[in-house]
Enzyme design. Structure first.
Site, PDB file in Angstrom:
ATOM      1  N   THR A  99       0.874  -1.170   0.000  1.00 33.79           N
ATOM      2  CA  THR A  99       0.000   0.000   0.000  1.00 33.79           C
ATOM      3  C   THR A  99       0.908   1.217   0.000  1.00 33.79           C
ATOM      4  O   THR A  99       1.554   1.534   1.003  1.00 33.79           O
ATOM      5  CB  THR A  99      -0.924   0.006   1.226  1.00 33.79           C
ATOM      6  OG1 THR A  99      -1.813  -1.113   1.147  1.00 33.79           O
ATOM      7  CG2 THR A  99      -1.755   1.282   1.274  1.00 33.79           C
ATOM      8  N   LYS A 174      -7.203   1.565  -3.340  1.00 35.87           N
ATOM      9  CA  LYS A 174      -6.918   1.197  -1.950  1.00 35.87           C
ATOM     10  C   LYS A 174      -7.207   2.373  -1.018  1.00 35.87           C
ATOM     11  O   LYS A 174      -7.679   2.182   0.106  1.00 35.87           O
ATOM     12  CB  LYS A 174      -5.458   0.744  -1.805  1.00 35.87           C
ATOM     13  CG  LYS A 174      -5.067   0.337  -0.380  1.00 35.87           C
ATOM     14  CD  LYS A 174      -5.881  -0.850   0.135  1.00 35.87           C
ATOM     15  CE  LYS A 174      -5.553  -1.193   1.589  1.00 35.87           C
ATOM     16  NZ  LYS A 174      -4.275  -1.883   1.738  1.00 35.87           N
ATOM     17  N   LYS A 242      -0.676   5.825   8.305  1.00 33.93           N
ATOM     18  CA  LYS A 242       0.119   6.022   7.085  1.00 33.93           C
ATOM     19  C   LYS A 242      -0.794   6.058   5.873  1.00 33.93           C
ATOM     20  O   LYS A 242      -0.664   6.931   4.998  1.00 33.93           O
ATOM     21  CB  LYS A 242       1.133   4.886   6.948  1.00 33.93           C
ATOM     22  CG  LYS A 242       2.016   4.976   5.694  1.00 33.93           C
ATOM     23  CD  LYS A 242       2.448   3.614   5.182  1.00 33.93           C
ATOM     24  CE  LYS A 242       1.326   2.901   4.472  1.00 33.93           C
ATOM     25  NZ  LYS A 242       1.740   1.693   3.734  1.00 33.93           N
TER      26      LYS A 242
END
Length: 296
Positions: A99, A174, A242
């Site tokens: 990711t 995502k 994050k």
């Protein structure tokens, strides 16, 4: 059977690489920053080969897959010293399951095109349990013909693999996934907190409402551990922050309004102050309960 390399044997990558071997029957070479972890993987699966650099892993491979921590880690294993890109053979495919940002996906796609091989950004959803059970959801960005070549390999550890669009589209999808989850977990946390304060039988409540419009994966899989104050299952808060940071950065660029996402990110920062950086994302409930104790 293809010659496949897997870079990054963390809680996700370790079982994902295993499915390439035991389900796909591929010839698998593994690399991990800690070499002992790669050796352990080979010993556990009784096959494959452990190497000491990403370049060595990529040398001669038809497909190279990676699952590392962030943009910097990804650049390190691809274009850094002894990076995989230095040994990618012509027409090979690099599939990145990290990711990361859409920017780094586009950057690496362009480098791959220039050097004569291919790149697909393919972040995953489903958490550690999804990786261990080989049922991840994989959202991809790249060229359709190359995706079609890579899909059977990716499907070894996934139940859903879909090409969303061009380079970076997987990473943007995502971000959509994480935005949706952030709001759901906060809503579920407030629901469980309310039920507790109302002195309801939380198990009966959740069993009932999970059969109606309130049902979600988070409810089905997390209400019980949340209710008992256990937050050591699944995706860690520091990793979610994050991801949400990337979502908010991208929103500033594309003009999207994400008020709930920004608020939940701040709530996660409060969870970190409670010592919960490594707690799973359902620990938003701990913040509510901690605030309640302060008020009382």
């Amino acid at each position: 059977m293809a010659k496949v390399a897997f870079i990054g044997l963390g809680v996700m990558g370790y079982p994902m690489a295993g499915y390439l071997l035991k389900k796909g029957g591929h010839d698998v070479t593994v690399y991990n920053r800690t070499f002992a972890k790669a050796e352990k993987w080979v010993a556990e699966y009784g096959a494959g080969r452990a190497v000491r650099t990403p370049a060595e892993a990529a040398d001669g491979a038809d497909f190279v897959l990676s699952c590392v921590g962030n943009d910097d880690d990804l650049r390190s294993v691809t274009t850094g010293p002894d990076g995989a890109f230095s040994k990618m053979k012509a027409d090979a495919v690099f599939v990145d399951n990290t990711t990361a940002s859409a920017d780094v996906a586009r950057e690496l796609y362009a480098i791959a095109q220039k050097q004569g091989f291919h790149f697909i950004d393919a972040p995953v959803s489903g958490g550690q349990a999804g990786a261990e059970n080989g049922i991840l959801t994989v959202m991809c960005g790249g060229d359709e013909a190359i995706f079609n070549r890579a899909k059977p390999v990716i499907s070894c550890y996934a139940r859903m693999v879909n090409l969303i669009g061009g380079p970076g589209a997987g990473q943007l999808t995502k971000m959509v996934n994480q935005i949706a989850i952030a709001g759901l977990v906060q809503g579920l946390s407030e629901a469980v907190h309310f039920a507790q304060k109302a002195e309801l039988d939380v198990a009966k409540v959740m069993d009932t409402i999970s059969k109606g419009a309130a049902q979600s994966w988070q409810m089905e899989n997390r209400w019980e551990t949340m209710n008992t104050g256990k937050f050591d299952y699944g995706f860690a808060v520091e990793w979610m922050r994050k991801d949400l940071s990337m979502c908010l950065d991208e929103a500033r660029r594309n003009g999207a309004s994400l008020p709930i996402t920004a608020t939940v990110d701040q709530f996660y920062s409060e969870v970190e102050k409670l010592g919960g950086s490594r707690w799973d994302t359902s620990s938003l409930l701990a913040r509510l309960n901690a605030a309640d104790r302060k008020i009382s």
